[in-house]
Design a protein around this motif. Structure first.
Motif, short mmCIF file in Angstrom:
data_model
loop_
_atom_site.label_atom_id
_atom_site.label_comp_id
_atom_site.label_asym_id
_atom_site.label_seq_id
_atom_site.Cartn_x
_atom_site.Cartn_y
_atom_site.Cartn_z
N ASP A 219 -14.34 30.89 40.75
CA ASP A 219 -13.43 31.95 40.31
C ASP A 219 -12.07 31.88 41.01
O ASP A 219 -11.03 32.06 40.37
N ALA A 220 -12.11 31.60 42.31
CA ALA A 220 -10.86 31.60 43.09
C ALA A 220 -9.92 30.48 42.65
O ALA A 220 -8.72 30.53 42.91
N GLU A 221 -10.48 29.46 41.98
CA GLU A 221 -9.62 28.34 41.54
C GLU A 221 -9.54 28.24 40.02
O GLU A 221 -9.18 27.19 39.48
N SER A 222 -9.91 29.30 39.34
CA SER A 222 -9.89 29.28 37.88
C SER A 222 -8.60 29.95 37.39
O SER A 222 -8.46 31.17 37.49
N PRO A 223 -7.65 29.16 36.88
CA PRO A 223 -6.35 29.74 36.54
C PRO A 223 -6.41 30.77 35.40
O PRO A 223 -5.58 31.66 35.34
N HIS A 224 -7.40 30.64 34.50
CA HIS A 224 -7.39 31.52 33.32
C HIS A 224 -8.27 32.76 33.45
O HIS A 224 -8.16 33.67 32.63
N SER A 225 -9.17 32.75 34.45
CA SER A 225 -10.21 33.80 34.47
C SER A 225 -9.66 35.22 34.49
O SER A 225 -10.09 36.06 33.70
N ALA A 226 -8.71 35.50 35.40
CA ALA A 226 -8.28 36.90 35.57
C ALA A 226 -7.75 37.46 34.25
O ALA A 226 -8.18 38.52 33.79
N GLN A 227 -6.87 36.70 33.59
CA GLN A 227 -6.29 37.19 32.33
C GLN A 227 -7.35 37.28 31.23
O GLN A 227 -7.39 38.23 30.46
N SER A 228 -8.23 36.27 31.17
CA SER A 228 -9.25 36.29 30.11
C SER A 228 -10.24 37.42 30.31
O SER A 228 -10.74 38.00 29.34
N MET A 229 -10.53 37.76 31.56
CA MET A 229 -11.41 38.90 31.83
C MET A 229 -10.67 40.19 31.43
O MET A 229 -11.27 41.09 30.84
N ARG A 235 -16.43 37.90 29.68
CA ARG A 235 -17.00 39.16 30.15
C ARG A 235 -17.62 39.02 31.53
O ARG A 235 -17.79 40.00 32.25
N ILE A 236 -18.05 37.80 31.86
CA ILE A 236 -18.69 37.56 33.16
C ILE A 236 -18.02 36.32 33.76
O ILE A 236 -17.73 35.36 33.05
N SER A 237 -17.79 36.34 35.06
CA SER A 237 -16.99 35.26 35.68
C SER A 237 -17.77 33.95 35.78
O SER A 237 -19.00 33.93 35.71
N ASN A 238 -17.04 32.86 35.99
CA ASN A 238 -17.65 31.52 36.11
C ASN A 238 -18.73 31.52 37.21
O ASN A 238 -19.84 31.04 36.99
N ASP A 239 -18.39 32.06 38.38
CA ASP A 239 -19.34 32.02 39.50
C ASP A 239 -20.56 32.91 39.25
O ASP A 239 -21.68 32.52 39.59
N ALA A 240 -20.34 34.07 38.64
CA ALA A 240 -21.47 34.98 38.39
C ALA A 240 -22.45 34.35 37.39
O ALA A 240 -23.67 34.44 37.56
N LEU A 241 -21.92 33.67 36.37
CA LEU A 241 -22.80 33.03 35.38
C LEU A 241 -23.55 31.87 36.01
O LEU A 241 -24.74 31.66 35.75
N ARG A 242 -22.84 31.12 36.86
CA ARG A 242 -23.48 29.97 37.53
C ARG A 242 -24.65 30.47 38.38
O ARG A 242 -25.73 29.89 38.37
N GLN A 243 -24.44 31.56 39.07
CA GLN A 243 -25.50 32.10 39.94
C GLN A 243 -26.71 32.56 39.10
O GLN A 243 -27.85 32.25 39.43
#
Ligand code: BYC
Length: 354
Positions: A219-229, A235-243
């Protein structure tokens, strides 16, 4: 200021005010959890973000047919061959729904295809790895389709309605794909020989880490996540889904009787989740940049398929032109015609026969 510029200034101001108003209404709809339809006003950045994500997703489905497609002629039984054929065909269908969803945003299928074939467009990193044995097919079903469902179920609630609708059907089919993969591996593990069990373990060892990379950068290195969320695209972040994926796989691996290739993997009661080892993000960057084990092979295969399919496209265009020419000319006052149903009209048939 020239007279012309003086005339334009209030118009531009008016347009800017109108845009601000539209933006405000759009934001309010997003905040209220509304779905946005193709005909609705949307900010240009929202549109571009969706075209980027949906087209990458469509390309992934299409390129994703290749690693498994390799095994259609090598499947061990007729039943497994039929299942694999149906699965690969489903992936092709997913690609088509997704291209259609992206087209509603004003980008043509030809533009998207050109971007894929030229190597300019991204598709999921996972499909740049080779399928070395039959166990890879089951492992793709279990892990790759499993990761895909984890990522895609939240997309059925994506704020852009045509994408969300496409994802409902895609997820149902992915769920079947995941189960068939798991069942295939379970059969090999429970009824197979020692060599077959080793084959499964080897496949799991090779696919585990690339599967975790499917969820995208941290998440900390995902350029698009904040805006897309913010826009409700994600709806759920990259790291949360991975977990969530890792936690689900640990239990499934125990049922299968395979081990996951991560010595750091262990339950953390405090977090209520599994800790896991470091992902090699330099490998991910390399693969995404075009230097994975099969990137060149995948692009070459898509380009060959495009060239080989030229006669089909030409024939379809010729047929469409013929149909257009044969369609009876309606008086201007007539209601709109029913498209393909015209072909059933006796007049059309007679002319075609002639
Ligand atoms: N591989 O800011 P981020 C399937 C790119 S099909 C390659 O987190 P975003 C299946 C990302 O595009 C599976 N590139 O981006 C098919 C961005 O690059 P650009 C495909 C990746 O979009 C057949 C940059 O890294 N699923 O399951 O917010 C058989 C920064 O990332 C990857 C989908 O496409 C990757 N793994 O989040 C079996 C689902 N990860 O555009 C199975 C829809 C990231 O700035 N897509 N990048 O150049 C998504 O949910 C999101 O796009 C992602 C990335 C979570 C993948």
């Amino acid at each position: 200021m020239t007279t012309q510029a003086m005339d334009l200034a209030p118009k531009e101001e008016h347009a800017a005010l109108e845009e601000a108003d539209l933006q405000q209404r759009f934001d309010a709809r997003i905040d209220a959890g509304d779905f946005i339809e193709a005909k609705d006003w949307m900010p240009e950045h929202y549109r571009k973000t969706l075209v980027r994500q949906i087209s990458q997703h469509a390309h992934s489905e299409i390129v994703g047919m290749l690693p498994e497609g390799h095994w259609i002629t090598r499947a061990p039984t007729l039943k497994r061959k039929a299942i694999l054929l149906a699965k690969v065909q489903d992936e092709g269908g997913h690609g088509l729904y997704l291209y259609a969803a992206a087209e509603t945003l004003g980008t043509s299928r030809d533009q998207m295809t050109a971007a894929l074939l030229s190597g300019q467009a991204k598709y999921s990193s996972i499909f740049n790895y080779p399928t070395l044995s039959w166990a890879d097919v089951g492992t793709i079903g279990w892990l790759v389709d499993g990761a895909a469902i984890m990522n895609q179920v939240p997309l059925t609630r994506c704020s852009y309605a045509p994408y969300a609708r496409a994802m409902v059907r895609v997820c149902r089919e992915e769920s079947f794909h995941q189960r068939q993969g798991f069942e295939s591996l379970l059969t090999m593990m429970q009824q197979g020989t020692a060599a077959q069990r080793e084959m499964v373990q080897d496949a799991v060892n090779r696919w585990w880490w690339p599967s975790l990379m499917m969820f995208g950068p941290p998440d900390a290195e995902s350029p698009h996540s904040a805006q897309s969320m913010r826009w409700g695209i994600k709806r759920i972040s990259n790291d949360a889904l991975r977990q969530k994926f890792i936690d689900a796989c640990v239990e499934q691996a125990a049922v299968l009787g395979v081990s996951l290739p991560d010595p750091a993997l262990k339950w953390n009661a405090e977090r209520g989740a599994h800790d896991f080892g470091a992902i090699d993000w330099s490998e991910f960057q390399r693969v995404v940049a075009g230097d994975g084990p099969c990137n060149r092979e995948r692009l070459a295969a898509r380009n060959t398929a495009w060239e080989d399919g030229a006669w089909v496209r030409d024939a379809a265009m010729a047929h469409a032109r013929k149909r257009e020419n044969l369609a009876p000319k309606m008086p201007a006052t007539s209601p709109p015609r029913g498209g393909a149903s015209d072909l059933g009209r006796p007049g059309v048939e007679r002319q075609e026969a002639a």
